[in-house]
Design an enzyme around this catalytic site. Structure first.
Site, PDB file in Angstrom:
ATOM      1  N   LYS A  38       0.844  -1.205   0.000  1.00 14.04           N
ATOM      2  CA  LYS A  38       0.000   0.000   0.000  1.00 14.04           C
ATOM      3  C   LYS A  38       0.882   1.259   0.000  1.00 14.04           C
ATOM      4  CE  LYS A  38      -3.305   2.989   0.621  1.00 14.04           C
ATOM      5  NZ  LYS A  38      -4.350   3.351  -0.299  1.00 14.04           N
ATOM      6  N   LYS A  94      -0.534  11.401   6.572  1.00 13.88           N
ATOM      7  CA  LYS A  94      -0.299  10.248   7.461  1.00 13.88           C
ATOM      8  C   LYS A  94       0.390   9.133   6.667  1.00 13.88           C
ATOM      9  CE  LYS A  94      -3.492   7.370   7.527  1.00 13.88           C
ATOM     10  NZ  LYS A  94      -3.839   6.134   6.828  1.00 13.88           N
TER      11      LYS A  94
HETATM   12  P1  NAP Z   1     -12.509   8.997   7.294  1.00 18.02           P
HETATM   13  O1  NAP Z   1     -13.624   9.315   6.367  1.00 18.02           O
HETATM   14  O2  NAP Z   1     -11.835  10.105   8.028  1.00 18.02           O
HETATM   15  O3  NAP Z   1     -13.058   7.918   8.342  1.00 18.02           O
HETATM   16  C1  NAP Z   1     -12.272   7.492   9.420  1.00 18.02           C
HETATM   17  C2  NAP Z   1     -13.075   6.478  10.215  1.00 18.02           C
HETATM   18  O4  NAP Z   1     -12.268   6.002  11.290  1.00 18.02           O
HETATM   19  C3  NAP Z   1     -14.331   7.053  10.857  1.00 18.02           C
HETATM   20  O5  NAP Z   1     -15.325   6.049  10.896  1.00 18.02           O
HETATM   21  C4  NAP Z   1     -13.838   7.394  12.269  1.00 18.02           C
HETATM   22  O6  NAP Z   1     -14.882   7.436  13.225  1.00 18.02           O
HETATM   23  C5  NAP Z   1     -12.952   6.202  12.523  1.00 18.02           C
HETATM   24  N1  NAP Z   1     -11.937   6.433  13.572  1.00 18.02           N
HETATM   25  C6  NAP Z   1     -10.832   7.206  13.492  1.00 18.02           C
HETATM   26  N2  NAP Z   1     -10.135   7.142  14.634  1.00 18.02           N
HETATM   27  C7  NAP Z   1     -10.811   6.307  15.455  1.00 18.02           C
HETATM   28  C8  NAP Z   1     -10.582   5.843  16.786  1.00 18.02           C
HETATM   29  N3  NAP Z   1      -9.513   6.222  17.498  1.00 18.02           N
HETATM   30  N4  NAP Z   1     -11.493   4.994  17.309  1.00 18.02           N
HETATM   31  C9  NAP Z   1     -12.572   4.605  16.593  1.00 18.02           C
HETATM   32  N5  NAP Z   1     -12.846   5.012  15.347  1.00 18.02           N
HETATM   33  C10 NAP Z   1     -11.969   5.861  14.778  1.00 18.02           C
HETATM   34  O7  NAP Z   1     -11.313   8.219   6.562  1.00 18.02           O
HETATM   35  P2  NAP Z   1     -11.381   7.299   5.237  1.00 18.02           P
HETATM   36  O8  NAP Z   1     -11.064   8.146   4.067  1.00 18.02           O
HETATM   37  O9  NAP Z   1     -12.591   6.443   5.274  1.00 18.02           O
HETATM   38  O10 NAP Z   1     -10.069   6.402   5.495  1.00 18.02           O
HETATM   39  C11 NAP Z   1     -10.080   5.266   6.357  1.00 18.02           C
HETATM   40  C12 NAP Z   1      -8.790   4.486   6.136  1.00 18.02           C
HETATM   41  O11 NAP Z   1      -8.720   4.049   4.762  1.00 18.02           O
HETATM   42  C13 NAP Z   1      -7.508   5.297   6.387  1.00 18.02           C
HETATM   43  O12 NAP Z   1      -6.507   4.490   6.946  1.00 18.02           O
HETATM   44  C14 NAP Z   1      -7.121   5.745   4.990  1.00 18.02           C
HETATM   45  O13 NAP Z   1      -5.739   6.027   4.889  1.00 18.02           O
HETATM   46  C15 NAP Z   1      -7.535   4.539   4.166  1.00 18.02           C
HETATM   47  N6  NAP Z   1      -7.817   4.805   2.739  1.00 18.02           N
HETATM   48  C16 NAP Z   1      -8.597   5.860   2.349  1.00 18.02           C
HETATM   49  C17 NAP Z   1      -8.841   6.070   0.991  1.00 18.02           C
HETATM   50  C18 NAP Z   1      -9.684   7.220   0.477  1.00 18.02           C
HETATM   51  O14 NAP Z   1      -9.635   7.485  -0.737  1.00 18.02           O
HETATM   52  N7  NAP Z   1     -10.455   7.900   1.316  1.00 18.02           N
HETATM   53  C19 NAP Z   1      -8.326   5.196   0.042  1.00 18.02           C
HETATM   54  C20 NAP Z   1      -7.567   4.121   0.468  1.00 18.02           C
HETATM   55  C21 NAP Z   1      -7.319   3.926   1.821  1.00 18.02           C
HETATM   56  P3  NAP Z   1     -15.774   8.774  13.418  1.00 18.02           P
HETATM   57  O15 NAP Z   1     -16.883   8.678  12.405  1.00 18.02           O
HETATM   58  O16 NAP Z   1     -16.242   8.697  14.821  1.00 18.02           O
HETATM   59  O17 NAP Z   1     -14.849   9.960  13.180  1.00 18.02           O
END
Ligand code: NAP
Length: 299
Positions: free
Chosen positions: A172, A240
């Protein structure tokens, strides 16, 4: 009988991924730190768990997609984490992007309780999560990859078992080096095109299907032209990942010429308050250097 499946973390990515598991017919239980974010899935037929430990106790296969390494450690190994509920033989699959060492630490801690683990980070953006077309890069034992495969197939189109624990995360990071290098090239190219006075829509039309074509160009360059900075992936989360890349590259002695520069440009955008904008807002850093803006914000 299919195993009961749980999903932790219903953000931009997790909400689409969990919805696809539900659509594929899995008996799904969900948990999200901000409970309202689970409402739509519960209304669509998912069960709601009270804590990650509660979800662990209810499910044989548990997926997580939260933000950073410390967040995954909290929901899996923390006081109310999955480990407190999961039965021996259960499988935990983390689909967040975290450090390869973090994945190995979690695998070892779960193994002490007889719980299996896979690291299975994804690529393909919010669009891929919603459409079930993600690329999934999996690290861990082959028998557990086979066990999770029907779920992976509901969420992704390209599923590759790349090696042992942590290797999914390393691949990744390779993906992220490619993504940010491409976004910097797109930014330079569009600013050059704007400064040179050619039509930007026609430029994209001309180059997207040729050797320069890419997912980032097809999906994010049109957003730049519309000046639509809504995030598929936020700058804060992108940073990050780049921090993880630069750390891992330092450990193995790999040069990070472009990635290190992109990290500095994103840092400048974060300092200017743009951390919650999409990672394609990288172009704004170059626009400032050139004194031009691409796109109009219309249509
Ligand atoms: P996001 O929209 O910011 O969502 C983050 C999620 O994690 C939310 O459900 C949040 O809960 C939860 N969370 C964060 N810290 C937490 C904690 N300490 N305890 C419990 N829940 C927690 O992020 P995202 O874009 O979906 O990304 C999620 C992951 O996928 C990341 O590692 C990111 O690098 C990876 N990713 C993202 C993409 C993309 O295009 N977006 C693509 C590939 C990979 P709340 O709702 O309570 O805030």
């Amino acid at each position: 009988m299919t195993e009961r499946v749980g999903f932790i973390g219903l953000g931009i990515m997790g909400s689409g991924m969990a919805a696809n598991l539900l659509k594929a017919g899995f008996d799904l239980t969900v948990w999200n730190r901000t409970p309202e974010r689970a409402d739509a899935l519960v209304a669509a037929g998912a069960r709601r768990a009270a804590t990650p430990a509660d979800l662990g106790a209810q499910c044989a296969m548990i997926f997580s997609c939260v933000s950073d390494t410390s967040d995954v450690l909290e929901v899996i190994l923390g006081e109310q984490g999955v480990i407190e509920g999961a039965a021996p033989g259960a499988l935990v699959v983390d689909m967040s992007t975290i450090s390869p060492q973090g994945a190995q630490t979690i695998a070892a801690a779960l193994a002490e309780r007889g719980v299996h683990f896979l690291d299975a980070p994804v690529s393909g953006g919010s669009e891929g999560a919603a459409r079930g077309t993600l690329s999934i890069m999996v690290g861990g034992p082959a028998d557990q990859v086979a066990r999770a495969m029907p779920c992976f197939q509901a969420m992704g189109a390209t599923i590759t078992h790349v090696g042992g624990h942590g290797d999914g995360q390393t691949v990744k990071l390779v993906n992220q080096i490619l993504v940010v290098g491409t976004m910097l090239a797109i930014s330079e190219a569009l600013v050059f095109a704007r400064a040179s006075g050619v039509d930007l829509e026609k430029t994209l039309q001309a180059v997207s299907g040729g050797a320069a074509g890419s997912w980032m160009l097809s999906n994010r360059a049109p957003q730049c032209l519309r000046r639509d900075w809504r995030p598929g992936f936020t700058i804060d989360l992108q940073q990050k990942d780049l921090r993880l890349v630069l750390q891992a590259a330092d450990e193995v002695g790999a040069p990070m010429i472009v990635t290190a520069q992109v990290f500095q440009l994103y840092r400048a955008l974060q300092a200017a308050g743009m951390g919650q904008e999409g990672n394609h807002a990288l172009i704004k850093a170059l626009e400032r250097l050139a004194g031009v803006e691409v796109g109009t914000g219309e249509g």
